[in-house]
Design an enzyme around this catalytic site. Structure first.
Site, PDB file in Angstrom:
ATOM      1  N   SER A  91       0.734  -1.214  -0.035  1.00  0.00           N
ATOM      2  CA  SER A  91       0.075  -0.024  -0.077  1.00  0.00           C
ATOM      3  C   SER A  91       0.797   1.221  -0.080  1.00  0.00           C
ATOM      4  O   SER A  91       1.763   1.516  -0.886  1.00  0.00           O
ATOM      5  CB  SER A  91      -1.000   0.049   1.161  1.00  0.00           C
ATOM      6  OG  SER A  91      -2.141   1.093   1.004  1.00  0.00           O
ATOM      7  N   ASP A 229      -2.171   6.633  -3.079  1.00  0.00           N
ATOM      8  CA  ASP A 229      -0.967   5.824  -2.569  1.00  0.00           C
ATOM      9  C   ASP A 229      -0.733   4.877  -3.576  1.00  0.00           C
ATOM     10  O   ASP A 229      -1.188   4.720  -4.863  1.00  0.00           O
ATOM     11  CB  ASP A 229      -1.220   5.241  -1.285  1.00  0.00           C
ATOM     12  CG  ASP A 229      -2.354   4.290  -1.085  1.00  0.00           C
ATOM     13  OD1 ASP A 229      -3.160   4.462  -2.139  1.00  0.00           O
ATOM     14  OD2 ASP A 229      -2.164   3.511  -0.383  1.00  0.00           O
ATOM     15  N   ASP A 231      -1.098   1.506  -4.053  1.00  0.00           N
ATOM     16  CA  ASP A 231      -2.015   0.555  -4.534  1.00  0.00           C
ATOM     17  C   ASP A 231      -3.500   1.317  -4.716  1.00  0.00           C
ATOM     18  O   ASP A 231      -4.397   0.455  -5.057  1.00  0.00           O
ATOM     19  CB  ASP A 231      -2.170  -0.453  -3.534  1.00  0.00           C
ATOM     20  CG  ASP A 231      -2.779  -0.096  -2.191  1.00  0.00           C
ATOM     21  OD1 ASP A 231      -2.592   0.988  -1.935  1.00  0.00           O
ATOM     22  OD2 ASP A 231      -3.242  -1.159  -1.894  1.00  0.00           O
ATOM     23  N   ASP A 233      -5.816   2.546  -2.825  1.00  0.00           N
ATOM     24  CA  ASP A 233      -6.795   2.252  -1.771  1.00  0.00           C
ATOM     25  C   ASP A 233      -7.081   3.560  -1.021  1.00  0.00           C
ATOM     26  O   ASP A 233      -7.982   3.701  -0.436  1.00  0.00           O
ATOM     27  CB  ASP A 233      -6.776   1.123  -0.969  1.00  0.00           C
ATOM     28  CG  ASP A 233      -5.483   1.121   0.090  1.00  0.00           C
ATOM     29  OD1 ASP A 233      -4.678   2.023   0.009  1.00  0.00           O
ATOM     30  OD2 ASP A 233      -5.333   0.286   0.959  1.00  0.00           O
TER      31      ASP A 233
END
Length: 441
Positions: A91, A229, A231, A233
């Site tokens: 992440s 960010d 990824d 999410d």
């Protein structure tokens, strides 16, 4: 092994191909069809191969989505009739890290019971290993991001009057750009080259890392800026004046919009600002506090009556869409809010601002200290929440005492509607913690 965001750590230390193989075996022992996707980190290819090998060894058919954002992966569990998904991602963590996060068909991350079951299989080595005739198959699925873009384009109106700057942070957030373009917005990108080293800014989108986005939005006279960010999410925002929007304020704006459409309840973690509760109350809704972590917010909003849930760190969940924090959807929802209600700077100004005090108290005995703090505060205060640390609500504010999950610290946070009350509440909380630290030696 698993925390609230899966398992994460430094590659070659906590995170290895051996660990990924074991997680794959454990998940594959209880599933028939599993998706595997990863973010842009170079180590992800090796770890995704290891996870896939473990899944197939236990008879699960593997569908490889390649490099995709976490919301694209999580949504496709249901879209492709899979039993689960394994996301290889750390992440917003720095480039040397990687990790594994597990997803269900609803888009929700594996909860504590499900991850505990995975851990028990790993600890016991209780894998359902198959012979060569019953090994799982492996296929690739192309176009997952395109499906997400098409879904978003169907959900939102045209943005032809809107100019948006999107900071991708060298990650997997491209569907946000493509969806905005498909909806006729004028889009400028920053840090759009996918690169798992995250060379242009830190992966976590916050006030410290988004200076470039703030300057660009102001220079281009854009309507807003959004940032992701690694990824995708998480989504954070910048106003038309080039000012970073604090996460609590963004949470309040999203909550108020969701409540205006259908009414209901909103779920937020215990460290969320009082301003969110006040905005939600004014909008006719109610707030429920959860433990910190998007998986806990998702668990709550999955129950009846909830229209929205979020974390000030940038994880936003609309349960009618998906139980995964979907930063692509959040970016378009914010664009729709601006298109409908006017400049983001004005919307932010309309949200109240309160006084916050924070302090970290070092201690090598944080568990024992927290036990003493809990015993003291539950004896003397009536309005106490102990679901994640100890939160005490007062008439003019609140304070939270919570042990750090990664450092030898106890964190003290106090907030109130004025500075004097914030100082008083912080002093009370800090005094209880200091006393407990002294008693523990």
């Amino acid at each position: 092994m698993f925390g609230t965001s899966g398992v994460r750590g430094t590659v070659g230390e906590e995170i290895t191909a051996e660990l990924a193989l074991r997680v794959g075996r454990a998940v594959g022992s209880d599933a028939e069809r599993v998706l595997v996707g990863r973010d842009v980190r170079d180590s992800g290819a090796l770890l995704a191969d290891a996870v896939s090998a473990g899944l197939r060894e236990c008879g699960a058919d593997v569908v490889r989505l390649g490099v995709v954002s976490t919301p694209v992966l999580a949504r496709h569990v249901g879209w492709l009739d899979a039993d689960a998904a394994v996301g290889v991602t750390a992440s917003h963590n720095p480039a040397p890290d990687n990790g594994l996060k597990l997803w269900t068909p609803s888009g929700q991350a594996f909860d504590a019971a499900a991850t505990d079951a995975v851990e028990r299989r790993i600890d016991d080595g209780a894998y359902d290993l198959q012979g060569y005739r019953t090994l799982g198959t492996q296929t690739s699925h192309e176009g997952a991001a395109d499906r997400q873009v098409a879904h978003l384009a169907e959900r939102f109106p045209s943005f032809e009057e809107l100019s948006v700057v999107v900071d991708l942070g060298n990650g997997t957030g491209r569907p946000t750009v493509d969806a905005l373009v498909a909806l006729d917005a004028e889009v400028t990108t920053l840090n759009a080259q996918a690169d798992g080293r995250f060379p242009t800014r830190k992966s976590e989108p916050n006030a410290d890392s988004l200076g470039g986005l703030c300057r660009t939005v102001a220079a281009l006279d854009a309507d807003l800026g959004v940032a992701h960010d690694g990824d995708a999410d998480r989504m954070m925002a910048v106003t038309d004046e080039g000012t970073f929007v604090p996460g609590d304020v963004l949470l309040a704006l999203f909550a108020r919009r969701a409540l205006a459409e259908s009414g209901g309840s909103v779920a937020v973690p215990v460290d969320t600002s009082l301003l969110v509760s006040d905005v939600v109350s004014d909008a006719g809704g109610t707030v429920t506090y959860t433990r910190v972590g998007d998986v806990h917010v998702a668990e709550q909003v999955a129950t009846a009556g909830y229209v929205f849930g979020g974390e000030p760190s940038g994880a936003w969940i609309w349960p009618t869409e998906t139980l995964c924090p979907d930063a692509h959807f959040a970016a378009l929802e914010l664009a729709a809010l601006v298109a409908d209600s006017g400049p983001l700077s004005a919307l932010v100004t309309d949200v109240p601002s309160y006084e916050t005090r924070r302090e970290n108290v070092p201690t090598d005995r944080k568990r024992a200290v927290m036990e003493r703090v809990s015993a003291r505060l539950t004896e003397t205060d009536d309005d106490v929440l102990t679901l994640d640390g100890i939160r005490v609500d007062a008439e003019d504010g609140w304070f939270l005492v919570r042990a750090s999950g990664t450092e030898p610290l106890v964190r003290v946070t106090a907030e109130a509607r004025d500075a004097a009350a914030a100082e008083r509440l912080h002093s009370v909380a800090k005094g209880v913690v200091d006393e407990a630290v002294e008693l523990e030696g």
